[in-house]
Design an enzyme around this catalytic site. Structure first.
Site, short mmCIF file in Angstrom:
data_model
loop_
_atom_site.label_atom_id
_atom_site.label_comp_id
_atom_site.label_asym_id
_atom_site.label_seq_id
_atom_site.Cartn_x
_atom_site.Cartn_y
_atom_site.Cartn_z
N HIS A 278 0.86 -1.18 0.00
CA HIS A 278 0.00 0.00 0.00
C HIS A 278 0.90 1.23 0.00
O HIS A 278 1.15 1.83 1.05
CB HIS A 278 -0.90 -0.02 1.23
CG HIS A 278 -1.96 1.06 1.23
ND1 HIS A 278 -3.20 0.87 1.78
CD2 HIS A 278 -1.96 2.32 0.76
CE1 HIS A 278 -3.92 1.97 1.64
NE2 HIS A 278 -3.17 2.87 1.03
N GLU B 127 -2.59 -1.67 -3.15
CA GLU B 127 -3.68 -0.88 -2.57
C GLU B 127 -3.33 0.60 -2.59
O GLU B 127 -2.15 0.96 -2.52
CB GLU B 127 -3.92 -1.29 -1.12
CG GLU B 127 -4.31 -2.72 -0.89
CD GLU B 127 -4.51 -3.02 0.58
OE1 GLU B 127 -5.16 -4.05 0.87
OE2 GLU B 127 -4.04 -2.26 1.44
N HIS C 58 -7.91 -5.70 7.46
CA HIS C 58 -7.69 -4.66 8.48
C HIS C 58 -7.93 -5.23 9.87
O HIS C 58 -9.06 -5.54 10.25
CB HIS C 58 -8.55 -3.41 8.29
CG HIS C 58 -7.91 -2.19 8.89
ND1 HIS C 58 -7.07 -1.36 8.17
CD2 HIS C 58 -7.94 -1.68 10.13
CE1 HIS C 58 -6.63 -0.38 8.94
NE2 HIS C 58 -7.14 -0.57 10.16
#
Length: 237
Positions: free
Chosen positions: A43, A70, A190
């Protein structure tokens, strides 16, 4: 079996703290794949405080499982993804100064924007996923964007589960059932960990992939990376 994609951002954070190249993110990605992980997630953020854009380029030839990038689809991110052409791009509406992702897309208000970005990635043979909260209207909105998959934002589940509230998974189950009926693939991520991953997986029908980074790296400090990857794979069977 649900696929395990290892998010290696924390390895980059550790590397950057000393300004050198230890630990090496490419070698870590190669190792987790060798240990059985079915994917690698990064990410990159605009300030490159952990994963750098160059890391994405360096990883391109070394990730032979599934490569998932991401990020918030600002221009520089879009250009990077189109250059690297990962297996999957996951669109996350995080602010520039966000410590970590903290909300899913409002797929209704952002429909036109998401439609255009998703179409561009799909035209380049990149599978798309968008980060969403477990809200039925947002799942329906996600379908209207043309995305291939959604990624359920699981922070709320993880927090409530740690407090003993197992009913916190119910909105995710209902969201997954709706997504399946709409033909959307389902990912999740997450704050998922060894403590909660099996319960979550067992309650989410047709869960295709989980992306786990912070917990996996922290757990590996005590139990070793190879062992922890194997523990996740066992729980995801």
């Amino acid at each position: 079996m649900t696929k395990l994609s290892v998010n290696i951002n924390k390895i980059a954070t550790l590397r950057n703290s000393r300004g050198g190249d230890v630990p090496n993110v490419v070698e870590f990605a190669k190792d987790v794949q060798r240990f059985g992980a079915e994917g690698v997630t990064i990410h990159p953020r605009p300030d490159e405080r952990h994963i750098r854009y160059q890391d994405a380029r360096d990883l391109k030839s070394e990730v032979y499982t599934e490569f998932n990038i991401e990020g918030n689809p600002i221009e520089s991110f879009v250009n990077l993804v189109l250059e690297v052409k990962p297996t999957q791009v996951t669109l996350v509406p995080d602010a520039v100064d966000a410590i970590t992702s903290n909300a899913g897309w409002d797929t209704i208000k952002n429909k036109d924007f998401l439609v255009d970005v998703i179409k561009e990635f799909q035209n380049n043979d990149i599978r798309t996923s968008i980060f969403v909260d477990p809200v039925l209207e947002q799942i329906e909105g996600a379908k209207e964007t043309g995305t291939d998959r959604i990624e359920l934002y699981t922070e709320a589940f993880a927090h409530q589960y740690s407090l003993g509230n197992k009913d916190a998974v119910k909105p995710y189950t209902k969201s997954a059932e709706l997504a399946n009926s709409l033909g959307l693939g389902i990912n999740a991520g997450h704050d998922l960990s060894l403590d909660n991953i099996k319960y979550f997986k067992d309650n989410i029908p047709e869960l295709l992939e989980v992306s786990i980074g912070h917990a996996l790296v922290a757990e590996s400090l005590y139990m070793g990376v190879e062992n922890v990857v194997q523990m996740y794979l066992h729980r995801l069977k």
